[in-house]
Design an enzyme around this catalytic site. Structure first.
Site, PDB file in Angstrom:
ATOM      1  N   GLU A  36     -10.620  12.132 -10.929  1.00 38.28           N
ATOM      2  CA  GLU A  36     -10.299  13.535 -11.184  1.00 38.28           C
ATOM      3  C   GLU A  36      -9.402  14.136 -10.080  1.00 38.28           C
ATOM      4  O   GLU A  36      -8.614  15.034 -10.341  1.00 38.28           O
ATOM      5  CB  GLU A  36     -11.620  14.301 -11.339  1.00 38.28           C
ATOM      6  N   GLY A  37      -9.548  13.624  -8.850  1.00 36.81           N
ATOM      7  CA  GLY A  37      -8.694  14.108  -7.758  1.00 36.81           C
ATOM      8  C   GLY A  37      -7.221  13.857  -8.068  1.00 36.81           C
ATOM      9  O   GLY A  37      -6.374  14.756  -7.961  1.00 36.81           O
ATOM     10  N   HIS A  38      -6.918  12.625  -8.492  1.00 32.85           N
ATOM     11  CA  HIS A  38      -5.527  12.300  -8.851  1.00 32.85           C
ATOM     12  C   HIS A  38      -5.081  13.144 -10.041  1.00 32.85           C
ATOM     13  O   HIS A  38      -3.954  13.636 -10.093  1.00 32.85           O
ATOM     14  CB  HIS A  38      -5.395  10.827  -9.247  1.00 32.85           C
TER      15      HIS A  38
END
Ligand code: PAF
Length: 299
Positions: free
Chosen positions: A47-49
């Site tokens: 989810e960070g990317h």
């Protein structure tokens, strides 16, 4: 404002391995005044990317994501070989996120000159002072490898904007400094760390953790938030919350490489409270090295 749709772009995401081919297609789009957003990654996306991809999609006509597990940023005893490479799963996620191009170069394509790190550019040399402490102290050569590959990627893609995660705080600082000396005029965005519901910072390496290690890994973010809470409650002596936190963190994790409060720009350790600070840590849970950081703003 994003520009009007363009016949060069259909709705299918394209995977390109050859840097010349990517440069050709992006060149055509740039000549039509399309803005390019770039998210460099090593894959094993989370989810960070995807939050970086969403930001790029919002701000640019075209989004390019690179997936390249860069050999020059791993030490000889590090996890280069076992680093996850779930390309098919990553492609599905990026397609769903409506990315336009995935760039998946080969090591030979990126390093035709070989993997030996020689001849840092002046822009890289200017950033070297930021690589000496924190992770740089424990991963000799790591940030040189990061700068070498990011400079190569910037040269190939030459985006209008590039996006990095704040979880890799020192990496983002080093890249921003290097970028100031590069001729490409790229605007760099450093986006907030995305956390699991319980606070663990998302990382491609979290998948190495066993269920028991995953529980203990929670102490990493909790420790940083606790240091921040104490300072915001009025603690003036920075040494005290750090040594208490260090002791407590060491009870949960297997080893603590560093736990420090530094100036957000110079990355030099602080002894006195100032307006903006950053507390960072790196530690091992089992064989997995985890890093995290939290910004502390006192006004
Ligand atoms: O943060 C990463 O995934 C890597 O260090 C980067 C910036 C893609 C360079 O290999």
């Amino acid at each position: 404002m994003l520009s009007a749709p363009c016949a060069l772009l259909d709705h299918l995401m394209k995977q390109i391995t050859d840097s010349k081919q990517l440069q050709d297609v992006l060149g055509k789009l740039k000549r039509r005044r399309k803005t390019i957003g770039f998210v460099p990654t090593m894959g094993a996306l989370h989810e960070g990317h995807l939050s970086l991809v969403r930001k790029s999609r919002k701000q640019n006509d075209i989004t390019v994501v690179s997936i390249f597990v860069n050999p020059t940023q791993f030490g000889p005893k590090e996890d280069f070989k076992k680093y996850p490479r779930p390309l098919r799963k990553d492609s599905v996620l990026l397609k769903k996120a409506e990315v336009n191009f995935i760039f998946t170069p080969t090591p030979e394509g990126m390093y035709p000159e070989g993997l030996e790190k020689k001849g840092l550019s002046p822009a890289m040399k200017a950033a070297l002072s930021l690589t000496k402490n924190l992770c740089g102290k424990f991963r000799p050569g790591h940030f040189e490898g990061v700068m070498i590959v990011v400079e190569k990627l910037f040269r190939i893609v030459q985006p209008s904007r590039a996006y990095f995660g704040a979880k890799d705080y020192q990496q983002a600082a080093v890249i921003q400094k290097m970028n100031e000396g590069l001729p490409f005029k790229i605007k760099i965005y450093v986006e907030p760390t995305i956390r699991e519901k319980d606070g663990l910072a998302m990382s491609s390496r979290n998948q190495y953790l066993s269920p028991e290690e995953r529980k203990r890994a929670l102490a990493v973010s909790q420790t940083l938030f606790e240091v921040r809470r104490k300072i915001l409650a009025g603690e003036k002596n920075l040494k005290k919350p750090i040594s208490e936190a260090h002791r407590k963190l060491a009870l949960s994790v297997d080893s603590v490489q560093y736990l420090e409060i530094v100036d957000p720009e110079t990355l030099k350790p602080l002894s006195k409270v100032q307006k903006k600070m950053v507390v960072l840590t790196a530690c091992y849970v089992g064989k997995t090295r985890l890093i995290d950081n939290v910004i502390i703003r006192t006004s």
